[in-house]
Write a protein that holds these residues in place. Structure first.
Motif, PDB file in Angstrom:
ATOM      1  N   ARG A   1     -19.387  79.269   3.870  1.00 51.66           N
ATOM      2  CA  ARG A   1     -18.809  78.433   2.821  1.00 51.66           C
ATOM      3  C   ARG A   1     -17.339  78.770   2.579  1.00 51.66           C
TER       4      ARG A   1
ATOM      5  N   GLU B   1      -6.086  64.339   9.737  1.00 56.02           N
ATOM      6  CA  GLU B   1      -6.483  65.692   9.330  1.00 56.02           C
ATOM      7  C   GLU B   1      -6.002  66.727  10.334  1.00 56.02           C
TER       8      GLU B   1
ATOM      9  N   GLU C   1     -25.915  77.535   7.095  1.00 53.06           N
ATOM     10  CA  GLU C   1     -24.859  78.223   6.343  1.00 53.06           C
ATOM     11  C   GLU C   1     -25.007  79.724   6.543  1.00 53.06           C
TER      12      GLU C   1
ATOM     13  N   GLU D   1     -19.443  70.115   6.685  1.00 48.73           N
ATOM     14  CA  GLU D   1     -20.137  69.260   5.731  1.00 48.73           C
ATOM     15  C   GLU D   1     -19.988  67.782   6.107  1.00 48.73           C
ATOM     16  N   LYS D   2     -18.812  67.395   6.556  1.00 46.19           N
ATOM     17  CA  LYS D   2     -18.593  66.009   6.974  1.00 46.19           C
ATOM     18  C   LYS D   2     -19.374  65.681   8.246  1.00 46.19           C
TER      19      LYS D   2
ATOM     20  N   TRP E   1     -15.163  74.932   6.581  1.00 42.30           N
ATOM     21  CA  TRP E   1     -16.427  74.567   5.936  1.00 42.30           C
ATOM     22  C   TRP E   1     -16.524  73.077   5.642  1.00 42.30           C
ATOM     23  N   GLU E   2     -15.485  72.491   5.058  1.00 44.65           N
ATOM     24  CA  GLU E   2     -15.544  71.081   4.663  1.00 44.65           C
ATOM     25  C   GLU E   2     -15.777  70.168   5.858  1.00 44.65           C
ATOM     26  N   TYR E   3     -15.340  70.582   7.042  1.00 46.15           N
ATOM     27  CA  TYR E   3     -15.512  69.735   8.218  1.00 46.15           C
ATOM     28  C   TYR E   3     -16.943  69.802   8.740  1.00 46.15           C
TER      29      TYR E   3
END
Length: 282
Positions: A235, A151, A257, A244-245, A240-242
């Motif tokens: 968001r 990534e 958030e 969440e992980k 953001w996705e990282y």
């Protein structure tokens, strides 16, 4: 009537050059609270923390926001430093910050600091906390690039190119303006102008820190951090996705958030500060 709080500016000496920083020291008769050290994102500067600094200083906290080498009014890494960055990566930046904070008087004594980092600053803060655990009370990460090696390689392909290298026709100026618009800087023309100036100034520094960050095992440093950690992200932030992980791995951390895309410290300082106060005073 409460005294008006003003942000001041100064320089701290390091072996490679002077680090510029902003600070605000509230006048209070209450016992002194743990100071807050803030590390900005690429390619902004410490100016991006002014809203948060005013908010938290009003709560009695001494606040310090440092310009990374190659950004804002801090020194540009000389050739020997660039060689060190290529060899040692993020550790070089961390040690420069440690030197600066020691010069200011915030490290090298029993007292601790709260660390707050945004994007690139959120990669350096955990490493500083991991390597100097006795000096850090909490870590707050606004937009965190906790990625696998693959990534990080993909992110490097996307963002490592020096898109706004100066050219004689000045087209890099408009490229910078358009880039900021695409990253969610918002409609405040004064903030837009400030960020444009910072990004134009730091076209070299941006790639230097990015090259270091994409080689860093941030997750490994987060595993080493012993103090409480809070993750904050919007968001519509590119990271953001990282965040969440990260919830799956660091289940003990606090997750918040906010709003503001990639410019949350400016665009949603209220949410960040309210969450930070609840986090640190729990």
């Amino acid at each position: 009537m409460d005294p008006v709080l003003h942000i001041k500016k100064s320089y701290a000496d390091t072996p490679y050059g002077q680090v510029h920083y902003r600070y605000i020291l509230p006048v209070s008769s209450e016992p002194q609270k743990t100071p807050i050290v803030m590390l900005h994102k690429s390619a902004s500067s410490s100016a991006s923390y002014e809203a948060i600094m005013h908010h938290l200083a009003a709560q009695g906290y001494n606040c310090y926001a440092l310009d990374m080498p190659g950004f804002g009014a801090s020194f540009d890494p000389p050739e020997e430093a660039i060689a060190e960055i290529l060899k040692r990566g993020t550790r070089w930046y961390v040690e420069v910050f440690v030197s600066a904070l020691t010069s200011i008087g915030l490290l090298g004594k029993p007292a601790k600091v709260h660390l707050m980092g945004h994007h690139s600053g959120a990669s350096l803060a955990p490493e500083l906390a991991a390597t100097h655990p006795d000096a850090v009370e909490t870590v707050t990460l606004i937009g965190t690039a906790v990625m696998s090696e693959n990534e990080r390689a993909e992110m490097k392909k996307k963002y490592f190119e020096p898109f706004n290298k100066p050219v004689p026709d000045g087209s890099h100026l408009l490229k910078t303006w358009d880039y900021l618009r695409s990253m969610g800087v918002g409609d405040d023309i004064d903030m837009f102008q400030r960020e444009a100036v910072d990004h134009i100034r730091a076209w070299k520094g941006r790639n230097q820190i990015y090259g270091a960050v994409w080689e860093q095992d941030l997750g490994g440093y987060l595993d080493m951090v012993k103090c409480p950690i809070m993750f904050v992200c919007a968001r519509d932030d590119v990271l953001w996705e990282y965040q969440e992980k990260a919830k799956e791995r660091w289940t003990h951390a606090v997750y918040i958030e906010c709003r503001g895309a990639n410019f949350s410290p400016d665009l949603d300082s209220d949410t960040i500060c309210k969450a930070w106060l609840a986090f640190t005073q729990a």
